[in-house]
Design a protein around this motif. Structure first.
Motif, PDB file in Angstrom:
ATOM      1  N   GLU A 106      -4.950   0.769  -1.653  1.00  0.00           N
ATOM      2  CA  GLU A 106      -4.934  -0.156  -2.506  1.00  0.00           C
ATOM      3  C   GLU A 106      -3.537  -0.302  -2.809  1.00  0.00           C
ATOM      4  O   GLU A 106      -2.786  -0.051  -2.511  1.00  0.00           O
ATOM      5  CB  GLU A 106      -5.954   0.747  -3.155  1.00  0.00           C
ATOM      6  CG  GLU A 106      -5.167   2.133  -4.390  1.00  0.00           C
ATOM      7  CD  GLU A 106      -5.349   2.735  -5.454  1.00  0.00           C
ATOM      8  OE1 GLU A 106      -4.852   2.766  -6.480  1.00  0.00           O
ATOM      9  OE2 GLU A 106      -6.916   2.105  -6.064  1.00  0.00           O
ATOM     10  N   ARG A 107      -4.000  -1.407  -3.498  1.00  0.00           N
ATOM     11  CA  ARG A 107      -2.565  -1.920  -3.526  1.00  0.00           C
ATOM     12  C   ARG A 107      -2.501  -2.852  -4.980  1.00  0.00           C
ATOM     13  O   ARG A 107      -4.477  -3.357  -5.383  1.00  0.00           O
ATOM     14  CB  ARG A 107      -2.372  -3.772  -2.101  1.00  0.00           C
ATOM     15  CG  ARG A 107      -1.611  -3.111  -1.189  1.00  0.00           C
ATOM     16  CD  ARG A 107      -2.584  -3.424  -0.099  1.00  0.00           C
ATOM     17  NE  ARG A 107      -3.846  -3.954  -0.139  1.00  0.00           N
ATOM     18  CZ  ARG A 107      -4.617  -4.958   0.648  1.00  0.00           C
ATOM     19  NH1 ARG A 107      -3.681  -6.486   0.396  1.00  0.00           N
ATOM     20  NH2 ARG A 107      -5.193  -5.369   0.809  1.00  0.00           N
ATOM     21  N   GLY A 141      -8.359  -0.021  -0.608  1.00  0.00           N
ATOM     22  CA  GLY A 141      -7.988  -0.158   0.523  1.00  0.00           C
ATOM     23  C   GLY A 141      -9.341  -0.574   1.516  1.00  0.00           C
ATOM     24  O   GLY A 141     -10.231  -0.647   1.424  1.00  0.00           O
ATOM     25  N   SER A 180      -0.855   4.112   4.774  1.00  0.00           N
ATOM     26  CA  SER A 180      -1.847   3.446   5.823  1.00  0.00           C
ATOM     27  C   SER A 180      -1.890   4.218   6.602  1.00  0.00           C
ATOM     28  O   SER A 180      -0.625   5.058   7.305  1.00  0.00           O
ATOM     29  CB  SER A 180      -1.025   1.578   6.065  1.00  0.00           C
ATOM     30  OG  SER A 180       0.407   2.054   6.257  1.00  0.00           O
ATOM     31  N   PRO A 226       0.389  -1.428  -0.297  1.00  0.00           N
ATOM     32  CA  PRO A 226       0.083   0.498   0.346  1.00  0.00           C
ATOM     33  C   PRO A 226       1.070   1.259  -0.003  1.00  0.00           C
ATOM     34  O   PRO A 226       2.255   1.287   0.886  1.00  0.00           O
ATOM     35  CB  PRO A 226      -0.692   0.179   1.355  1.00  0.00           C
ATOM     36  CG  PRO A 226      -0.228  -0.838   2.046  1.00  0.00           C
ATOM     37  CD  PRO A 226       0.553  -1.781   1.469  1.00  0.00           C
TER      38      PRO A 226
END
Length: 155
Positions: free
Chosen positions: A81-82, A100, A57, A54
């Motif tokens: 989000e990743r 996310g 965070s 990410p």
């Protein structure tokens, strides 16, 4: 991520903690991560963002000492989000962007004696559905709402 080569992650973490009032503690944290493939046997992978990393965070956690025996607390964890993977070539398009998520946790600790403590942890109170880990062909869902009770003895 690329199997042959070098990866780099640059970032920063900012955190603060302190006592807002006697018995009331607050912990705040933010992390920024920028990870990419630096070198690879596959030139197409170079420059791509690392999988499952990410960019943003953050967390907020607070506790309050209600009295000599009872402490309560709670907080939020947010993971941005990743991407699911590094693409090995221009035609491989199985990369998924995982949204996310934010989870809410809480706890309460009751000191039974000077050496015995009972704790209740409540995790994912809103029962948020999210993906904790993603890879091509497999995904790991995040834990659903749960509670844990523990008894700790000091010697």
């Amino acid at each position: 991520a690329a199997t042959n080569g070098e990866h780099r992650v640059r970032g920063a973490t900012l955190g603060a903690n302190g006592e807002m009032r006697p018995g009331w503690a607050l912990f705040v944290n933010y992390t920024y991560l920028d990870g990419e493939v630096i070198s690879s046997a596959n030139a197409f992978e170079v420059g791509q963002r690392l999988d499952n990393l990410p960019r943003h965070s953050a967390s907020v956690w607070t506790t309050y000492q209600v009295n000599d025996r009872l402490k309560i607390g709670g907080g939020l964890l947010h993971v941005g989000e990743r991407n699911s993977n590094v693409r090995p070539n221009p035609t491989f398009d199985l990369t998924v962007v995982v949204p996310g998520y934010t989870v809410l946790d809480a706890m309460a600790t009751w000191r039974l004696t000077d050496r015995l403590e009972l704790q209740l942890n409540l995790n994912n109170l809103a029962n948020t559905r999210y993906w904790q880990g993603v890879q091509p062909g497999q995904s790991l869902p995040g834990p659903t709402r749960s509670a844990t009770v523990s008894l700790t003895a000091g010697f």
